[in-house]
Design a protein around this motif. Structure first.
Motif, short mmCIF file in Angstrom:
data_model
loop_
_atom_site.label_atom_id
_atom_site.label_comp_id
_atom_site.label_asym_id
_atom_site.label_seq_id
_atom_site.Cartn_x
_atom_site.Cartn_y
_atom_site.Cartn_z
N VAL B 82 -16.87 -9.52 0.54
CA VAL B 82 -16.52 -9.27 -1.31
C VAL B 82 -16.75 -7.91 -1.90
O VAL B 82 -16.09 -7.67 -2.26
N ASP B 83 -17.51 -7.08 -0.75
CA ASP B 83 -17.72 -6.34 -1.61
C ASP B 83 -16.75 -5.21 -1.21
O ASP B 83 -16.65 -4.83 -1.81
N ASP B 84 -15.83 -5.28 0.24
CA ASP B 84 -14.49 -4.85 0.93
C ASP B 84 -13.30 -4.83 -0.42
O ASP B 84 -12.65 -3.96 -1.06
N ILE B 85 -13.80 -6.13 -1.00
CA ILE B 85 -12.73 -6.69 -2.14
C ILE B 85 -12.60 -5.78 -3.18
O ILE B 85 -11.73 -5.12 -4.20
N LEU B 86 -14.25 -5.65 -3.52
CA LEU B 86 -14.26 -5.25 -4.89
C LEU B 86 -14.16 -3.97 -5.23
O LEU B 86 -13.73 -3.08 -5.78
N ARG B 87 -14.64 -3.09 -3.60
CA ARG B 87 -13.90 -1.71 -3.35
C ARG B 87 -12.76 -1.50 -3.72
O ARG B 87 -11.98 -0.45 -4.37
N ALA B 88 -11.91 -2.56 -3.16
CA ALA B 88 -10.20 -1.90 -3.63
C ALA B 88 -9.67 -2.93 -4.54
O ALA B 88 -9.34 -1.26 -5.38
N PHE B 89 -10.11 -2.44 -5.42
CA PHE B 89 -10.08 -3.81 -6.92
C PHE B 89 -10.55 -2.07 -7.74
O PHE B 89 -10.00 -1.52 -8.64
N LEU B 90 -11.90 -1.35 -7.59
CA LEU B 90 -12.69 -0.78 -8.55
C LEU B 90 -12.21 1.18 -7.87
O LEU B 90 -12.09 1.97 -8.88
N VAL B 91 -12.55 0.76 -6.64
CA VAL B 91 -11.92 2.45 -5.82
C VAL B 91 -10.27 3.34 -6.84
O VAL B 91 -10.74 4.74 -7.42
N PRO B 92 -9.58 2.70 -7.19
CA PRO B 92 -8.58 3.36 -8.03
C PRO B 92 -8.88 3.91 -9.00
O PRO B 92 -8.22 5.07 -9.90
N ILE B 94 -12.21 4.43 -10.78
CA ILE B 94 -13.46 4.68 -11.15
C ILE B 94 -13.63 5.94 -9.81
O ILE B 94 -13.84 6.83 -10.39
N VAL B 95 -12.74 6.22 -8.54
CA VAL B 95 -13.13 7.65 -7.77
C VAL B 95 -11.91 8.12 -8.07
O VAL B 95 -11.97 8.65 -7.74
N LEU B 162 -16.19 0.44 -18.93
CA LEU B 162 -16.98 1.71 -18.93
C LEU B 162 -16.07 2.70 -18.48
O LEU B 162 -16.17 3.76 -18.79
N LEU B 163 -14.59 2.24 -18.20
CA LEU B 163 -13.51 3.21 -18.35
C LEU B 163 -13.26 3.47 -20.01
O LEU B 163 -13.57 4.83 -19.96
N MET B 164 -13.89 2.91 -20.61
CA MET B 164 -13.63 3.05 -21.86
C MET B 164 -14.61 3.95 -22.67
O MET B 164 -14.75 5.02 -23.84
N ASP B 181 -21.02 11.72 -10.90
CA ASP B 181 -20.69 11.21 -9.75
C ASP B 181 -20.04 9.70 -9.59
O ASP B 181 -20.64 8.82 -9.46
N ARG B 182 -19.08 10.29 -9.39
CA ARG B 182 -18.06 8.47 -8.86
C ARG B 182 -18.27 7.87 -8.11
O ARG B 182 -17.96 6.63 -7.72
N GLU B 183 -18.66 8.59 -6.76
CA GLU B 183 -19.17 7.33 -6.09
C GLU B 183 -20.23 6.46 -5.96
O GLU B 183 -20.52 5.29 -5.90
#
Lengths: 216, 216
Positions: B82-92, B94-95, B162-164, B181-183
């Motif tokens: 699950v964390d892998d998938i969430l990272r794929a969605f959020l990294v572009p 947030i980071v 969060l973005l807004m 601190d984005r990470e």
DNA sequence: GTCTATAGGTTGATAGAC
DNA sequence: GTCTATCAACCTATAGAC
């Protein structure tokens, strides 16, 4: 019978509906008076300006919701669980709000930074947020205050998004997500956000906190 | 040196900034051409209308983000967590998003139902959401498809919020929440939403599913 | 309190010179 | 491609009759 509400109420009702549907700036006073079937000048008679009207429309709904939230929060007693606190926060908007036009309106009010709404957020939401953050902090003593506020922010976002997209959700998901059962919706949200709040802080944050503690 | 971008790009940049700050309808073409220091008529020369401009502004940013999301999702291999998938969605978002004006813009694009954006959401987000819902469903076989989509909806809301609000968050929380601190921000989000996704379905839903299964 | 009429400003879009 | 000038439509707000 057929007692048509007074003009002031008709304007508030129409504005609430249209603001929620189209947003604040995209809704003209003419749109509102047409929907309310009242004269254009009545808006400036009962409310001084469009800005005042926006504020009145929002406050009429936000105030009782937030009062109810605090009422439910106090009713949870001395040592409420995380789920108790989340319920106090979510029930007034997810379960008890039975005027369909209110949800999108509140969603937009929370989703539009930079708007004149900043003042409303400061007066209506900031104190409420602080009370709930305190309660959540007591229920989750392992989380730093910052972590609690971050997670609260995530939850408010999820709730806001839900309020705003609820009318379109069923169609958007091809019937998969039906939001008509409010109790089920509440439970879904409590399960999801409750688990999020109870998750342990990740290592990086723990380290940060540790460093700060060491420095003192 | 000092190579000023061409007019079309200057308009896109200015519109992106102002749309993100003030919203779409509250931003006039004159606001944009003033910020871009170009002539008013240039907007209608390069883009046919304000609506086309809005679409171009949003697509310029959303397309690479969503492409990157799918790229990262595929890179997680056969059986991602699950964390892998969430990272794929959020990294572009947030980071990797390092133009500060883009985040509020994307936030608004996701937070404004009823806008002409419906089409963009249908073409740009619906297919992406489906791919991620499938991946999450495989990683969480105990959840019904509907439950996965509900939780995805909660997460998208939290991320949108969060973005807004990111530009205003530090000030609003009295310095408590620093989003520079984005990470760390990514980890916070993954921990919170990951726990939400992994939470067991509540009893009421399990019953519903059971009844549906019985009927077949 | 409710109406008509209108002031005064801003908007998106275009025509036409260069 | 870029500019000036301008249009028609729309907006909020108000003045003043009833």
């Amino acid at each position: 019978m057929n007692d048509r509400p007074d003009t002031k109420t008709r304007i508030l009702d129409a504005a609430e509906k249209l603001f929620g549907m189209k947003g604040f700036d995209s809704t003209s006073l003419r749109d509102i008076t047409a929907e309310a079937e009242v004269n254009l000048a009545a808006v400036n008679y009962h409310f001084q300006s469009k800005d005042s009207l926006m504020e009145a429309v929002i406050c009429r709904r936000i105030e009782p919701v937030n009062r109810r939230r605090l009422e439910l929060l106090e009713a949870t007693g001395e040592n409420p669980t995380v789920d108790d606190i989340l319920r106090a926060f979510l029930v007034p908007v997810i379960v008890e709000l039975n005027i369909s036009s209110v949800a999108p309106l509140l969603g937009r009010a929370l989703a539009d930074p930079g708007q004149f709404l900043e003042r409303i957020i400061r007066t209506q939401f900031a104190p409420l947020g602080q009370r709930f953050a305190e309660a959540l902090g007591r229920a989750l003593p392992d989380l730093s205050p910052a972590e609690v506020v971050w997670r609260q922010h995530f939850m408010v976002g999820g709730m806001t998004h839900l309020l705003m997209w609820r009318p379109y959700l069923k169609e958007m998901t091809g019937g998969l997500c039906d939001s008509s059962d409010r109790e089920a919706l509440l439970e879904r949200a409590v399960v999801f956000f409750g688990a999020g709040f109870r998750a342990p802080s990740f290592a990086g944050v723990a380290q940060e906190e540790h460093l700060v503690a060491e420095r003192n």
